[in-house]
Design a protein around this motif. Structure first.
Motif, PDB file in Angstrom:
ATOM      1  N   ALA A 151       0.822  -1.212   0.000  1.00  0.00           N
ATOM      2  CA  ALA A 151       0.000   0.000   0.000  1.00  0.00           C
ATOM      3  C   ALA A 151       0.852   1.256   0.000  1.00  0.00           C
ATOM      4  CB  ALA A 151      -0.917   0.002   1.219  1.00  0.00           C
ATOM      5  N   LEU A 152       2.114   1.115   0.399  1.00  0.00           N
ATOM      6  CA  LEU A 152       2.986   2.275   0.550  1.00  0.00           C
ATOM      7  C   LEU A 152       3.987   2.444  -0.587  1.00  0.00           C
ATOM      8  CD1 LEU A 152       3.763   1.701   4.330  1.00  0.00           C
ATOM      9  CD2 LEU A 152       2.171   3.386   3.394  1.00  0.00           C
ATOM     10  N   ALA A 153       4.347   1.332  -1.261  1.00  0.00           N
ATOM     11  CA  ALA A 153       5.464   1.415  -2.209  1.00  0.00           C
ATOM     12  C   ALA A 153       5.197   0.759  -3.557  1.00  0.00           C
ATOM     13  CB  ALA A 153       6.716   0.788  -1.581  1.00  0.00           C
ATOM     14  N   SER A 154       4.043   0.123  -3.748  1.00  0.00           N
ATOM     15  CA  SER A 154       3.729  -0.472  -5.048  1.00  0.00           C
ATOM     16  C   SER A 154       3.348   0.619  -6.041  1.00  0.00           C
ATOM     17  CB  SER A 154       2.565  -1.451  -4.914  1.00  0.00           C
ATOM     18  OG  SER A 154       1.363  -0.743  -4.631  1.00  0.00           O
ATOM     19  N   GLY A 155       3.105   0.224  -7.291  1.00  0.00           N
ATOM     20  CA  GLY A 155       2.631   1.185  -8.272  1.00  0.00           C
ATOM     21  C   GLY A 155       1.327   1.842  -7.842  1.00  0.00           C
ATOM     22  N   LEU A 199       0.882   5.760  -6.749  1.00  0.00           N
ATOM     23  CA  LEU A 199      -0.109   6.599  -7.422  1.00  0.00           C
ATOM     24  C   LEU A 199      -0.978   7.313  -6.392  1.00  0.00           C
ATOM     25  CD1 LEU A 199      -1.586   7.614  -9.921  1.00  0.00           C
ATOM     26  CD2 LEU A 199      -2.912   5.485  -9.925  1.00  0.00           C
ATOM     27  N   SER A 200      -1.461   6.590  -5.393  1.00  0.00           N
ATOM     28  CA  SER A 200      -2.281   7.208  -4.338  1.00  0.00           C
ATOM     29  C   SER A 200      -1.483   8.260  -3.583  1.00  0.00           C
ATOM     30  CB  SER A 200      -2.784   6.131  -3.364  1.00  0.00           C
ATOM     31  OG  SER A 200      -3.653   5.233  -4.011  1.00  0.00           O
ATOM     32  N   ALA A 201      -0.203   7.954  -3.293  1.00  0.00           N
ATOM     33  CA  ALA A 201       0.640   8.898  -2.558  1.00  0.00           C
ATOM     34  C   ALA A 201       0.869  10.171  -3.373  1.00  0.00           C
ATOM     35  CB  ALA A 201       1.970   8.240  -2.213  1.00  0.00           C
ATOM     36  N   ALA A 202       1.062  10.019  -4.689  1.00  0.00           N
ATOM     37  CA  ALA A 202       1.286  11.187  -5.539  1.00  0.00           C
ATOM     38  C   ALA A 202       0.047  12.076  -5.584  1.00  0.00           C
ATOM     39  CB  ALA A 202       1.665  10.735  -6.946  1.00  0.00           C
ATOM     40  N   HIS A 219      -6.062  14.612  -9.907  1.00  0.00           N
ATOM     41  CA  HIS A 219      -6.733  13.351 -10.234  1.00  0.00           C
ATOM     42  C   HIS A 219      -6.365  12.858 -11.629  1.00  0.00           C
ATOM     43  CE1 HIS A 219      -9.545  16.381 -11.890  1.00  0.00           C
ATOM     44  NE2 HIS A 219      -9.820  15.462 -12.791  1.00  0.00           N
ATOM     45  N   GLY A 220      -5.614  13.684 -12.375  1.00  0.00           N
ATOM     46  CA  GLY A 220      -5.134  13.263 -13.685  1.00  0.00           C
ATOM     47  C   GLY A 220      -3.788  12.553 -13.627  1.00  0.00           C
ATOM     48  N   ILE A 221      -3.209  12.452 -12.430  1.00  0.00           N
ATOM     49  CA  ILE A 221      -1.929  11.749 -12.282  1.00  0.00           C
ATOM     50  C   ILE A 221      -2.141  10.269 -12.541  1.00  0.00           C
ATOM     51  CG2 ILE A 221      -0.054  11.136 -10.703  1.00  0.00           C
ATOM     52  CD1 ILE A 221      -0.626  13.738  -9.194  1.00  0.00           C
ATOM     53  N   THR A 222      -1.303   9.711 -13.370  1.00  0.00           N
ATOM     54  CA  THR A 222      -1.296   8.273 -13.642  1.00  0.00           C
ATOM     55  C   THR A 222       0.089   7.730 -13.311  1.00  0.00           C
ATOM     56  OG1 THR A 222      -0.541   8.582 -15.926  1.00  0.00           O
ATOM     57  CG2 THR A 222      -2.940   8.578 -15.549  1.00  0.00           C
ATOM     58  N   ASN A 223       0.198   6.403 -13.270  1.00  0.00           N
ATOM     59  CA  ASN A 223       1.518   5.812 -13.044  1.00  0.00           C
ATOM     60  C   ASN A 223       2.482   6.181 -14.170  1.00  0.00           C
ATOM     61  OD1 ASN A 223      -0.048   3.127 -11.456  1.00  0.00           O
ATOM     62  ND2 ASN A 223       1.624   4.249 -10.505  1.00  0.00           N
ATOM     63  N   GLU A 224       1.966   6.275 -15.399  1.00  0.00           N
ATOM     64  CA  GLU A 224       2.806   6.658 -16.522  1.00  0.00           C
ATOM     65  C   GLU A 224       3.337   8.083 -16.338  1.00  0.00           C
ATOM     66  OE1 GLU A 224       0.246   3.334 -17.581  1.00  0.00           O
ATOM     67  OE2 GLU A 224      -0.215   5.323 -16.767  1.00  0.00           O
ATOM     68  N   ALA A 225       2.464   8.988 -15.897  1.00  0.00           N
ATOM     69  CA  ALA A 225       2.879  10.367 -15.662  1.00  0.00           C
ATOM     70  C   ALA A 225       3.893  10.443 -14.526  1.00  0.00           C
ATOM     71  CB  ALA A 225       1.663  11.230 -15.345  1.00  0.00           C
ATOM     72  N   ILE A 272       9.543  11.241 -12.776  1.00  0.00           N
ATOM     73  CA  ILE A 272      10.716  10.775 -12.013  1.00  0.00           C
ATOM     74  C   ILE A 272      11.912  10.592 -12.941  1.00  0.00           C
ATOM     75  CG2 ILE A 272      11.646   8.877 -10.625  1.00  0.00           C
ATOM     76  CD1 ILE A 272       8.706   8.482  -9.610  1.00  0.00           C
ATOM     77  N   ARG A 273      11.675   9.990 -14.106  1.00  0.00           N
ATOM     78  CA  ARG A 273      12.767   9.841 -15.082  1.00  0.00           C
ATOM     79  C   ARG A 273      13.325  11.197 -15.496  1.00  0.00           C
ATOM     80  NH1 ARG A 273       9.115   6.356 -17.769  1.00  0.00           N
ATOM     81  NH2 ARG A 273       8.944   7.917 -19.439  1.00  0.00           N
ATOM     82  N   GLY A 274      12.453  12.206 -15.523  1.00  0.00           N
ATOM     83  CA  GLY A 274      12.863  13.550 -15.909  1.00  0.00           C
ATOM     84  C   GLY A 274      13.521  14.334 -14.793  1.00  0.00           C
ATOM     85  N   GLY A 275      13.661  13.726 -13.615  1.00  0.00           N
ATOM     86  CA  GLY A 275      14.341  14.387 -12.514  1.00  0.00           C
ATOM     87  C   GLY A 275      13.481  15.340 -11.711  1.00  0.00           C
ATOM     88  N   ASP A 276      12.172  15.251 -11.829  1.00  0.00           N
ATOM     89  CA  ASP A 276      11.271  16.160 -11.120  1.00  0.00           C
ATOM     90  C   ASP A 276      11.384  15.974  -9.607  1.00  0.00           C
ATOM     91  OD1 ASP A 276       9.130  17.953 -10.614  1.00  0.00           O
ATOM     92  OD2 ASP A 276       7.757  16.258 -10.476  1.00  0.00           O
ATOM     93  N   PRO A 277      11.756  17.025  -8.844  1.00  0.00           N
ATOM     94  CA  PRO A 277      11.904  16.889  -7.393  1.00  0.00           C
ATOM     95  C   PRO A 277      10.607  16.502  -6.681  1.00  0.00           C
ATOM     96  CG  PRO A 277      13.004  18.876  -8.173  1.00  0.00           C
ATOM     97  CD  PRO A 277      12.183  18.356  -9.315  1.00  0.00           C
ATOM     98  N   PHE A 278       9.481  17.047  -7.140  1.00  0.00           N
ATOM     99  CA  PHE A 278       8.204  16.754  -6.485  1.00  0.00           C
ATOM    100  C   PHE A 278       7.877  15.260  -6.594  1.00  0.00           C
ATOM    101  CE2 PHE A 278       3.627  16.377  -6.167  1.00  0.00           C
ATOM    102  CZ  PHE A 278       3.284  17.259  -5.150  1.00  0.00           C
ATOM    103  N   ALA A 279       7.925  14.709  -7.810  1.00  0.00           N
ATOM    104  CA  ALA A 279       7.616  13.293  -8.018  1.00  0.00           C
ATOM    105  C   ALA A 279       8.647  12.399  -7.356  1.00  0.00           C
ATOM    106  CB  ALA A 279       7.544  12.992  -9.516  1.00  0.00           C
ATOM    107  N   THR A 280       9.918  12.806  -7.393  1.00  0.00           N
ATOM    108  CA  THR A 280      10.979  12.004  -6.780  1.00  0.00           C
ATOM    109  C   THR A 280      10.800  11.916  -5.275  1.00  0.00           C
ATOM    110  OG1 THR A 280      12.526  12.596  -8.547  1.00  0.00           O
ATOM    111  CG2 THR A 280      13.476  11.800  -6.487  1.00  0.00           C
TER     112      THR A 280
END
Length: 364
Positions: A213-217, A221-224, A249-255, A260-268
């Motif tokens: 619940a804390l670290a899966s995809g 997603l819920s945490a983001a 609510h438009g955040i997806t796992n793909e987004a 994160i791949r792009g180095g975004d501090p918020f998502a990281t």
């Protein structure tokens, strides 16, 4: 460690010599996707891979576990039957191997499937049910148990395979066997209670604070989405907001993975929160059983790629592993193959390696 009656080790081949040479149908069902393919035991190659959304809790969240369970069984029967019909021009398929995202006992009983039909559901003799419908043996194993066999011959020492996808699971391979109890216990790291607080995130199984619940995809997603709602200004200025078109609510796992791949501090920062729990679990396994190789697979982790391993290594080095220096801790984890064929290939190898001995009485 000595093997128990439920250990998955190489023993007798479950199909006779004539059958062993023939192609097999293999399938893998997870929380979101069902994959079915033809597996050639001579070449080890897959062909004709079909992918379908799973008719489970993600696709039909309004149904109870019993209804979802019945729907998933019907879907498996229909899709496997169609695939077998498509193979009719061959000499015949002697058996079907199915890897399943949930604990499976040594006699093929599925005891739970939180990422597929959620909390509850009766224990299901899935292999026997499908075997009766399809008219041939259907051998069922946990999906990570199956995936381990993709790596078993190439890894020079004991290892732990961890999947980070809809949920989190793991299996340890040591001395030629996957370590698992006959009742299916073991390798369900996603249901380790990592956060004991009463308000911790709820797991698909109904518990709270579980690692999945804390670290899966799904957990990430819920945490983001929670983080975006709790810090709208920070979210608005992030690369994640660009990928999510500015909507929490438009955040997806793909987004999330792209940010994160792009180095975004918020998502990281969101990901680091989950990785702290995962690194703690890895450190506990290292300390208790001395496994020093951890191979990470699963759709969410693979979507982020090597950056996921870098961040996990950071958390491990901060967590600390008794007797291991920081470089050693970072080197303990690596990314697995970057496709999604782990369990399909693994279940094929299980069928022909003898690893299914004792799992499914219908093969004897």
């Amino acid at each position: 460690m000595r093997s128990g009656p439920g250990s998955h080790r190489r023993k007798s081949v479950p199909v006779d010599g004539a059958q062993e040479a023939r192609p097999l149908v293999v399938a893998d069902i997870g929380g979101t996707t069902l994959r079915i393919a033809r597996w050639d035991p001579h070449t080890g190659n897959l062909s004709g891979v079909r992918r379908r959304p799973v008719s489970g809790i993600t696709a039909r969240p309004g149904l109870d576990a019993r209804e979802l369970q019945a729907g998933v069984v019907d879907q498996l029967s229909s899709e496997l039957s169609d695939h077998l019909d498509a193979e009719a021009s061959d000499a015949g398929i002697p058996a079907v191997g199915l890897s399943f995202a949930g604990p499976v006992t040594s006699d093929g009983l599925v005891t739970a499937a939180p990422t597929i039909w959620g909390e509850g559901g009766e224990p299901l003799p899935l292999g026997a049910v499908l075997g009766e419908r399809l008219g041939r043996p259907v051998l069922v194993a946990n999906d990570i148990t199956a995936a381990v066999w993709r790596y078993a011959e190439s890894e020079p020492e004991p290892f732990c395979l961890i999947t980070v996808s809809s949920g989190i699971g793991n299996k340890v391979f040591r001395n030629g066997e996957v370590l698992v109890h006959p009742a299916g216990y073991g390798g369900e790291l996603g249901h380790w209670r990592s956060d004991p607080s009463p308000g911790a995130a709820r797991c698909d199984c109904g518990g709270r604070g579980h690692l999945g619940a804390l670290a899966s995809g799904r957990g990430m997603l819920s945490a983001a989405r929670r983080a975006a709602g709790g810090d709208p200004a920070g979210f608005a200025g992030s690369l994640l907001a660009v990928h999510a078109k500015g909507r929490a609510h438009g955040i997806t796992n793909e987004a999330l993975a792209a940010a994160i791949r792009g180095g975004d501090p918020f998502a990281t920062a969101v990901l680091r929160g989950g990785l702290r729990h995962l690194s703690s679990a890895i450190a506990a396994m290292f300390t208790t059983i001395g496994i020093v190789r951890y191979i990470v697979i699963g759709g969410f982790a693979l979507a982020i790629g090597e950056r996921y391993i870098e961040l996990l290594g950071d958390e491990l080095s901060q967590q600390g592993c008794f007797g291991m220096d920081p470089d050693g801790m970072r080197n303990m984890v690596r990314l697995g193959m970057t496709d999604d064929d782990h369990s399909l290939i693994g279940i094929g190898r299980m069928l022909t390696s003898g690893a299914f001995s004792g799992i499914c009485p219908s093969t004897r």
